[in-house]
Design a protein around this motif. Structure first.
Motif, mmCIF file in Angstrom:
data_model
loop_
_atom_site.group_PDB
_atom_site.id
_atom_site.type_symbol
_atom_site.label_atom_id
_atom_site.label_comp_id
_atom_site.label_asym_id
_atom_site.label_seq_id
_atom_site.Cartn_x
_atom_site.Cartn_y
_atom_site.Cartn_z
ATOM 1 N N GLU A 1 -9.452 -2.612 8.504
ATOM 2 C CA GLU A 1 -9.404 -2.185 9.894
ATOM 3 C C GLU A 1 -10.768 -1.715 10.410
ATOM 4 O O GLU A 1 -11.074 -1.820 11.592
ATOM 5 C CB GLU A 1 -8.398 -1.047 10.048
ATOM 6 C CG GLU A 1 -6.974 -1.495 9.783
ATOM 7 C CD GLU A 1 -6.007 -0.331 9.811
ATOM 8 O OE1 GLU A 1 -6.477 0.825 9.976
ATOM 9 O OE2 GLU A 1 -4.781 -0.556 9.609
ATOM 10 N N GLN B 1 -13.000 -5.453 0.066
ATOM 11 C CA GLN B 1 -11.642 -5.397 0.601
ATOM 12 C C GLN B 1 -10.738 -6.377 -0.126
ATOM 13 O O GLN B 1 -9.587 -6.062 -0.439
ATOM 14 C CB GLN B 1 -11.712 -5.710 2.096
ATOM 15 C CG GLN B 1 -10.400 -5.458 2.842
ATOM 16 C CD GLN B 1 -9.540 -6.721 2.875
ATOM 17 O OE1 GLN B 1 -10.072 -7.838 2.761
ATOM 18 N NE2 GLN B 1 -8.221 -6.529 2.995
ATOM 19 N N SER C 1 -4.618 -3.727 -5.547
ATOM 20 C CA SER C 1 -3.385 -3.096 -5.047
ATOM 21 C C SER C 1 -2.166 -3.943 -5.349
ATOM 22 O O SER C 1 -1.117 -3.441 -5.747
ATOM 23 C CB SER C 1 -3.516 -2.854 -3.542
ATOM 24 O OG SER C 1 -2.316 -2.322 -3.018
ATOM 25 N N GLN D 1 -0.537 4.041 -3.486
ATOM 26 C CA GLN D 1 -0.748 4.376 -2.081
ATOM 27 C C GLN D 1 -2.240 4.467 -1.761
ATOM 28 O O GLN D 1 -2.699 4.034 -0.690
ATOM 29 C CB GLN D 1 -0.063 5.690 -1.744
ATOM 30 C CG GLN D 1 1.459 5.597 -1.769
ATOM 31 C CD GLN D 1 2.115 6.944 -1.554
ATOM 32 O OE1 GLN D 1 1.431 7.985 -1.562
ATOM 33 N NE2 GLN D 1 3.446 6.937 -1.380
ATOM 34 N N CYS D 2 -3.003 5.049 -2.657
ATOM 35 C CA CYS D 2 -4.442 5.181 -2.456
ATOM 36 C C CYS D 2 -5.110 3.823 -2.350
ATOM 37 O O CYS D 2 -5.936 3.572 -1.464
ATOM 38 C CB CYS D 2 -5.046 6.004 -3.580
ATOM 39 S SG CYS D 2 -6.825 6.268 -3.426
ATOM 40 N N THR E 1 -3.697 0.989 -1.567
ATOM 41 C CA THR E 1 -3.248 0.335 -0.328
ATOM 42 C C THR E 1 -4.003 0.887 0.883
ATOM 43 O O THR E 1 -4.441 0.139 1.773
ATOM 44 C CB THR E 1 -1.739 0.547 -0.149
ATOM 45 O OG1 THR E 1 -1.048 0.003 -1.273
ATOM 46 C CG2 THR E 1 -1.238 -0.119 1.110
ATOM 47 N N GLN E 2 -4.131 2.203 0.913
ATOM 48 C CA GLN E 2 -4.825 2.841 2.019
ATOM 49 C C GLN E 2 -6.296 2.399 2.064
ATOM 50 O O GLN E 2 -6.859 2.109 3.138
ATOM 51 C CB GLN E 2 -4.724 4.352 1.882
ATOM 52 C CG GLN E 2 -5.334 5.113 3.042
ATOM 53 C CD GLN E 2 -5.157 6.610 2.882
ATOM 54 O OE1 GLN E 2 -4.578 7.058 1.891
ATOM 55 N NE2 GLN E 2 -5.652 7.371 3.845
ATOM 56 N N MET E 3 -6.920 2.341 0.891
ATOM 57 C CA MET E 3 -8.308 1.911 0.835
ATOM 58 C C MET E 3 -8.453 0.479 1.325
ATOM 59 O O MET E 3 -9.362 0.147 2.114
ATOM 60 C CB MET E 3 -8.844 2.020 -0.599
ATOM 61 C CG MET E 3 -9.017 3.464 -1.083
ATOM 62 S SD MET E 3 -9.463 3.532 -2.836
ATOM 63 C CE MET E 3 -11.027 2.655 -2.793
ATOM 64 N N SER E 4 -7.544 -0.371 0.885
ATOM 65 C CA SER E 4 -7.608 -1.774 1.292
ATOM 66 C C SER E 4 -7.413 -1.901 2.795
ATOM 67 O O SER E 4 -8.138 -2.624 3.473
ATOM 68 C CB SER E 4 -6.552 -2.568 0.542
ATOM 69 O OG SER E 4 -6.541 -3.912 0.978
ATOM 70 N N ASN E 5 -6.449 -1.160 3.356
ATOM 71 C CA ASN E 5 -6.177 -1.238 4.807
ATOM 72 C C ASN E 5 -7.341 -0.664 5.601
ATOM 73 O O ASN E 5 -7.698 -1.168 6.687
ATOM 74 C CB ASN E 5 -4.898 -0.480 5.138
ATOM 75 C CG ASN E 5 -3.665 -1.171 4.557
ATOM 76 O OD1 ASN E 5 -3.705 -2.383 4.316
ATOM 77 N ND2 ASN E 5 -2.596 -0.406 4.343
ATOM 78 N N SER E 6 -7.922 0.425 5.092
ATOM 79 C CA SER E 6 -9.038 1.040 5.813
ATOM 80 C C SER E 6 -10.225 0.101 5.909
ATOM 81 O O SER E 6 -10.877 -0.017 6.957
ATOM 82 C CB SER E 6 -9.460 2.331 5.116
ATOM 83 O OG SER E 6 -8.414 3.278 5.136
ATOM 84 N N SER F 1 0.993 7.522 -6.280
ATOM 85 C CA SER F 1 -0.203 8.008 -5.583
ATOM 86 C C SER F 1 -1.338 7.011 -5.692
ATOM 87 O O SER F 1 -2.061 6.720 -4.715
ATOM 88 C CB SER F 1 -0.635 9.358 -6.155
ATOM 89 O OG SER F 1 0.373 10.326 -5.967
#
Length: 604
Positions: A317, A461, A468, A306-307, A309-314, A303
């Motif tokens: 983008e 980022q 990550s 994933q969190c 990774t999601q934060m980095s991608n957000s 978790s």
């Protein structure tokens, strides 16, 4: 016929003896009532028995060693008395016997027709296994057994049965008897005959037998002599025997002491193994708990990964369109993440400490198991030593279980040893990660008010990408760690099972060795006085057969004193075939006086 022959013999003696021997009271002055003295008296008891052992005739020859001539007084109940020394008359009044005697030996005979002997003697005969009367046995062929039984006659003074030994002799003609066998007797040559001799000790009943093959059966009368066992028996030299017995008891004592030490050692081993079993159970429970918690730890790590990774991608983008109001919530989230990481680190630290304690106890207990190598030959020798096989089986099973547990531990020790460093490494990584997250949260909080959003978001980022990426490595290590814990948990079941078996074996071993210790101690207590007991038994046996202090008494009367010896001479009647009567007339030639006298003595 016998009385008639004795009459002729006495008449012949009267004819040839010198006149001075025919004078009554020879050697003692007539009319002088002088009291004589004797130094001692001997009694020889003669008895004849029929072939079955029943008493027929008993008489006693009394022998005095006279030291002062004169009238001698003796006592005894006789049906008839007879002077065997000279022609002096012997006076008999009830049981009082008076006779004159000169210095030297004086003999007289007293008949005791109804007297009983100190022994009851019974003789039985068997032909081809069947009992047969002796008067029907003469001239028979077949397997013969003669059985002689002697017991105490309760009607006679027991002093003779208790102090006299019986010697019974049978003379067996070789033309009648062959293949002679005897139980308790001795077979020897006596001239042309075989003589079988039995000895019955004082105070003992006799059950004697002799077997033989007989042809045209005849048997000479048995000779039975009874004499006091007056010889003194010297005690044998018991030093060598008692020394060997002492060596034996010392060896038993050493065995008992050794088994006692073994019992103490096994008790200590059993205590240690039981402690090991309890510690192993706790360790196994801990490993199972860790293994059960591993899936939650991995899920939480997934978790977090994933969190991140999601934060980095957000951030990557939505750099230009990001709602920065949500950014203010990021430090708080990061601080919560850091707090969670620190709690995980605290749990790992406690796990590491418990593991280190359990592993130390396990290693110490396993290392305490002796590393002795016992060969099959040594085990076989132990079985052959005579020790309790059940206890040996327990020892061997315990030895094998201990070897198995130690071998299994040696194979898995590397995995055990790797756990603590891994926990240290993981704990350090989590601490470092928590510190980084807290720093990041602090810096974000300080930078939110005055910052270049684009530059800050870019740096954020990049920081999240780095975090990550690093966390993925941490997660991979965490997964490897949980896999190792799972494998260790699965493998430790066998180790713990072996330890439990070892503990069960040592419990049984301790009980068995305890019984062995009690048994060897009982054996030592029972044998430690054996040398003294042997000497005591030998002395007692010698005392039973040493009759050297026997006070001799008269057979014929308790009133007689100065008794030197009393002997019994007993003979059974012979078993003979009846002679065929001759039809030829016997013509007696004219014989002179001396021829007729010699013929009388010969019984012609």
């Amino acid at each position: 016929m016998r009385k008639k022959r004795m009459f002729y013999i006495l008449m012949a003696i009267f004819l040839v003896l010198p006149p001075f021997l025919l004078t009554p009271g020879v050697g003692v002055a007539e009319g002088v009532a002088q009291t004589g003295e004797y130094s001692y008296k001997d009694e020889v008891v003669y008895a004849t028995l029929n072939p079955s052992g029943e008493r027929e005739e008993v008489y006693v020859v009394n022998i005095f060693d006279v030291v002062t001539e004169g009238n001698i007084i003796d006592h005894g109940t006789y049906s008839n008395v007879k002077n065997l020394t000279n022609l002096a008359e012997i006076e008999q009044e009830k049981n009082r016997i008076t006779f004159p005697a000169s210095e030297g030996k004086f003999y007289y005979q007293g008949d005791k027709n109804n007297a009983e002997l100190p022994w009851d003697i019974s003789i039985f005969y068997f032909l081809n296994g069947e009992k047969i009367d002796p008067d029907q046995l003469a001239g028979k062929d077949g397997d013969i057994e003669i059985r002689i039984q002697t017991t105490a006659n309760e009607n006679v003074n027991s002093v003779f049965f208790e102090n006299y030994l019986l010697q019974i002799s049978l003379n067996l003609a070789p033309d009648v008897f062959d293949n002679i066998e005897t139980a308790g007797g001795v077979v020897a040559n006596a001239g042309k005959n075989k003589q079988v001799t039995f000895t019955v000790m004082p105070e003992q009943a006799g059950d004697l037998s002799v077997k033989a093959d007989a042809v045209d059966f005849e048997l000479q009368g048995m000779d039975i002599a009874a004499v006091p066992q007056s010889m003194s028996i010297e005690a044998p030299d018991m030093d060598d025997m008692t020394s060997e017995m002492q060596t034996l008891t010392d060896a038993i004592k050493e065995i008992s002491n050794g088994v006692g030490e073994l019992n103490n050692g096994v008790s200590e081993l059993n205590t240690g193994v039981v402690t090991l079993r309890d510690g192993s159970a706790q360790y196994q429970d801990g490993i199972l708990d860790i293994n059960g918690a591993s899936s939650g730890l991995v899920d939480a790590s997934v978790s977090i990964d994933q969190c991140l990774t999601q934060m980095s991608n957000s951030l990557q983008e939505n750099t230009g369109e990001m709602d920065l109001s949500a950014l203010k919530e990021l430090p708080e989230g990061l601080m919560q993440l850091a707090e969670g990481l620190r709690q995980t680190q605290a749990g790992l630290t406690e796990l590491k400490e418990n593991y280190a304690l359990a592993y130390s106890s396990l290693d110490e207990a396993i290392m305490a198991i002796p590393d002795h190598e016992i060969t099959e030959d040594e085990i076989k020798a132990l079985y052959a030593s005579g020790a309790d096989k059940e206890i040996i089986n327990q020892l061997v099973d315990t030895y094998k279980a201990a070897r198995t547990a130690k071998g299994t531990y040696a194979k898995t020790k590397e995995a055990f040893s790797a756990v603590e460093p891994t926990l240290n490494q993981v704990s350090g990584s989590i601490t470092e990660m928590a510190n980084s997250v807290e720093t990041m949260a602090t810096e974000i909080t300080a930078s939110l008010e005055n910052m270049n959003v684009a530059d800050t978001i870019g740096e954020l980022q990049k920081g999240l990408e780095t975090l990550s990426s690093n966390y993925k490595e941490f997660h991979a290590g965490l997964v490897g760690y949980t896999d190792g814990v799972a494998q260790l948990s699965s493998s430790y079941k066998d180790v713990h099972g072996g330890i439990v078996d070892l503990a069960d074996g040592t419990v049984e071993l301790a009980a068995g060795v305890g019984e062995l210790d009690e048994g060897t101690d009982t054996l030592y207590q029972s044998t430690k006085d054996m040398p003294e007991q042997i000497e005591k038994e030998v002395d007692q046996m010698i005392a039973e057969y040493d009759k050297s202090d026997f006070d001799r008494v008269s057979f014929v009367s308790a009133e007689n004193d100065k008794i030197n010896t009393v002997q019994f001479v007993i003979k059974t009647e012979s078993i003979e075939k009846e002679e065929q009567e001759t039809t030829e007339e016997q013509v007696e030639e004219e014989k002179g006086f001396w021829d007729r006298l010699i013929a009388l003595f010969k019984g012609v």
